[in-house]
Design an enzyme around this catalytic site. Sequence first.
Site, short mmCIF file in Angstrom:
data_model
loop_
_atom_site.label_atom_id
_atom_site.label_comp_id
_atom_site.label_asym_id
_atom_site.label_seq_id
_atom_site.Cartn_x
_atom_site.Cartn_y
_atom_site.Cartn_z
N SER A 140 0.80 -1.24 0.00
CA SER A 140 0.00 0.00 0.00
C SER A 140 0.82 1.28 0.00
O SER A 140 0.26 2.37 0.07
CB SER A 140 -0.96 0.03 1.20
OG SER A 140 -1.83 -1.08 1.17
N GLY A 312 -4.64 1.54 -0.38
CA GLY A 312 -4.91 0.24 -0.99
C GLY A 312 -5.43 -0.87 -0.08
O GLY A 312 -6.57 -1.32 -0.21
N GLU A 313 -4.61 -1.33 0.84
CA GLU A 313 -4.97 -2.49 1.65
C GLU A 313 -5.75 -2.18 2.94
O GLU A 313 -6.57 -3.01 3.36
CB GLU A 313 -3.71 -3.26 2.03
CG GLU A 313 -3.02 -3.92 0.86
CD GLU A 313 -1.64 -4.45 1.21
OE1 GLU A 313 -1.34 -5.59 0.83
OE2 GLU A 313 -0.87 -3.71 1.87
N PRO A 314 -5.52 -1.05 3.61
CA PRO A 314 -6.14 -0.82 4.91
C PRO A 314 -7.65 -1.07 4.98
O PRO A 314 -8.12 -1.71 5.94
CB PRO A 314 -5.78 0.64 5.21
CG PRO A 314 -4.47 0.84 4.53
CD PRO A 314 -4.57 0.03 3.26
#
Length: 369
Positions: A140, A312-314
Amino acid sequence: MDHIAEEINRDPVEVRMVNYRLQDNDLPKLVPMFLEKINYKERQERIKEFNKLNRWKKRGMKLNNMAFPTAYLGNYGALVSVYHGDGSVVVNIGGIEIGQGIFTKMAQVAAFEFDIPVETVSIIPCLNFATPNTFATASSITSECCAYAVIRCCDQIKARLAPFRAARPQASWREIVFEADAQGVSLQANYLTSDNDPRLINYSIFGIAVTEVEVDILTGTKWIVRADIFEDAGRSLNPGIDVGQVEGAFVMAISLWLIEDIVYNEHTGELYTDRTWTYKVIGAKDIPYDFRVFLRRKRPNPVGILGSKAVGEPPGCLGYVVVESLRDAIEASHRDSGYDTKYVCLEVPVNVESLIEAADVKLEEFVLY
């Protein structure tokens, strides 16, 4: 937290509020504001009324939150070239475009740094001989690190152009770069980030999600009625892209909890769910019917790249909220069945079988009136 809250007969939000860490945590003030924004308490009352009036369809709603720590790691390169003929700019970065909008963001960053129209900037795919030794596009932080590298490249070029700008303050960008080139000034710069750079400081990302679901107790089918997601993106480099990233990460996460199953041969250990025929995300009609994403406003990240935060990932960490919401609906059915169960065991993935088993409707309840 939900399990603890049910065991001590307290509201899960209240239990969270008294257990939040004290340092580096915006959740204690963000959660009440967000719940008020989405009319959480009023919707809870409507769900209670719905469940009271419906035996075979039950609704549930729960909250999940996160404090996601970032970590800068690896090297990310950038090469910025300005063309003297028309003032156009070409940017090459080590990050790979995989749908996260990194090319769009890098064009915006270069245009912002040079104070030129974004249409003037072109991005070319990663070339190892132009930006070698780049770390993986992952974790991310690729967009941020590449943006940082682009900024440092632009700083070098702007420093070389500064004397020409000082001499001709009214000249256009195109005129300045044309004259600088004529004087033998290099209009190209490169930079490689490092996780040892003291200017790259780790930080926390905060997020909140609330989902409202409906379960058909007779068939085990489910419906995500509404999802509200709050994401702390700092000063977003591109809100349109970042909202899409939040939506995508959340859908990937709820797919994990609702349909991803590991099926293997118990004798040989062969994994059966190892490809796209057996490993999918939920479809267009299974995502939340009412899908709302809110980005935090007027709160730039003081240590972030241009005030931004990773996206992105959080949001994927918030996806588990759908499991707790489904559990809430099943518990409403349990109360109608006369069970004295405070916390229902809900197996994941939460598919039809899982919901029917968890509901455990008593045989004598199946009566035709």
